[in-house]
Enzyme design. Structure first.
Site, PDB file in Angstrom:
ATOM      1  N   HIS A 120       0.658  -1.517   0.337  1.00 20.61           N
ATOM      2  CA  HIS A 120       0.055  -0.005   0.066  1.00 20.61           C
ATOM      3  C   HIS A 120       0.940   1.422  -0.194  1.00 20.61           C
ATOM      4  CE1 HIS A 120      -3.304   3.021   0.794  1.00 20.61           C
ATOM      5  NE2 HIS A 120      -2.774   3.325   1.518  1.00 20.61           N
ATOM      6  N   SER A 121       0.258   2.785  -1.449  1.00 21.04           N
ATOM      7  CA  SER A 121       1.759   3.200  -0.972  1.00 21.04           C
ATOM      8  C   SER A 121       2.989   3.211  -1.258  1.00 21.04           C
ATOM      9  CB  SER A 121       1.002   4.283   0.302  1.00 21.04           C
ATOM     10  OG  SER A 121       1.746   5.288   0.047  1.00 21.04           O
ATOM     11  N   MET A 122       3.491   3.878  -0.751  1.00 19.54           N
ATOM     12  CA  MET A 122       4.947   3.431  -0.972  1.00 19.54           C
ATOM     13  C   MET A 122       5.782   2.310  -0.934  1.00 19.54           C
ATOM     14  SD  MET A 122       8.269   4.682   1.135  1.00 19.54           S
ATOM     15  CE  MET A 122       7.755   3.302   2.344  1.00 19.54           C
TER      16      MET A 122
END
Length: 284
Positions: A120-122
């Site tokens: 998730h995300s980075m």
């Protein structure tokens, strides 16, 4: 849920005394305990899931997901340096180095079972980079990559959030959500949070775009339709990073849409594994 859990200072959950296990503490040396946490170990599952947290986040963010997928799937969560039990180490501010170290830790934990990556995300970019290393070094990427809440590697925005002062970092956290405001009001907790956020943002915001790299595995991209970090076009660009099937799933919500749609995300992962298992059975 066994034990207790609540939101922690790194945007995850703090697990109670009976709420799980850090792998490596039980004498099994193949699991580097500082890097990999398993809250619901399931050694006899056909597949493993490796989860990669967001910038500033911790392995415990995926406790609820691990619980939802247990006991059918064995969930491993990556714990980056610079937070919770690893705070004293400091963050790794070079993204390629973080990918190398994570890859080495996961290689030591390989046990022959097929593995699905979820970031998730980075964490989605780190999952991609680790998968890329698997493909380059072993000829085999993970069985599937699920990315969430971040532009494709070829569409990375860069950024200067990591250069902001304390007020600027807090503004970023409040804009994307995922951090309980009560922790930002406590001086010591706020310091711990912002150190991890600054370190991780330094790593991801200075990581160059990657073009022309495709993984030889299917790829699913998940997105909140009001995510300030990712547009639908930037999410669609993940299609360019796989030679296999691609799917895009858009949810209502912002950057942390999965806090509200955790059961749906668990269902997507379960369906993915079910499809992989059926394909393996048909190939036998």
């Amino acid at each position: 849920m066994t034990g207790s859990a609540k939101k922690d200072a790194n945007g995850g959950t703090t697990v109670g005394a009976n709420g799980g296990a850090t792998v490596g503490a039980n004498g099994d040396e193949k699991y580097p305990g500082e890097w990999i946490h398993r809250f619901h170990p399931t050694d006899d599952s056909e597949f493993r899931i490796v989860c990669f947290p967001h910038a500033g986040g911790a392995a415990s963010y995926f406790y609820a997901l691990s619980e939802a997928l247990a006991p059918g799937l064995d969930v491993l969560t990556v714990q980056y340096p610079g937070r919770q039990d690893r705070r004293a180490e400091g963050c790794v501010e070079n993204f390629a180095q973080l990918a190398d170290l994570t890859y080495a830790a996961l290689r030591r934990a390989d046990d022959g079972r097929p593995t699905v990556f979820f970031g998730h995300s980075m964490g989605s970019i780190l999952a991609f980079e680790v998968a890329r290393r698997y493909q380059d070094d072993t000829g085999a990427p993970p069985a599937w990559l699920l990315a969430s809440g971040y532009p494709a590697p070829s569409r990375l925005r860069g950024g200067t959030v990591h250069r902001r002062d304390e007020a600027g970092l807090i503004e970023e956290l409040r804009s994307v959500g995922g951090t309980d405001p009560v922790y930002l009001e406590n001086k010591h907790l706020r310091t711990a949070i912002l150190e991890a956020v600054r370190g991780d943002y330094t790593a991801i915001e200075t990581h160059p775009r990657v073009t022309g790299v495709r993984l030889d595995c299917p790829l699913t991209m998940l997105l909140g339709d009001d995510d300030p970090h990712t547009t639908v076009a930037e999410a669609e660009a993940w299609r360019d990073h796989t030679t296999g099937a691609f799917a895009l799933r858009v949810f209502e919500g912002g950057h942390f849409y999965l806090d509200e749609y955790g059961e749906d995300v668990a269902g997507i992962i379960s369906d993915t594994v079910r499809d992989l298992s059926a394909a393996r059975e048909a190939a036998r």
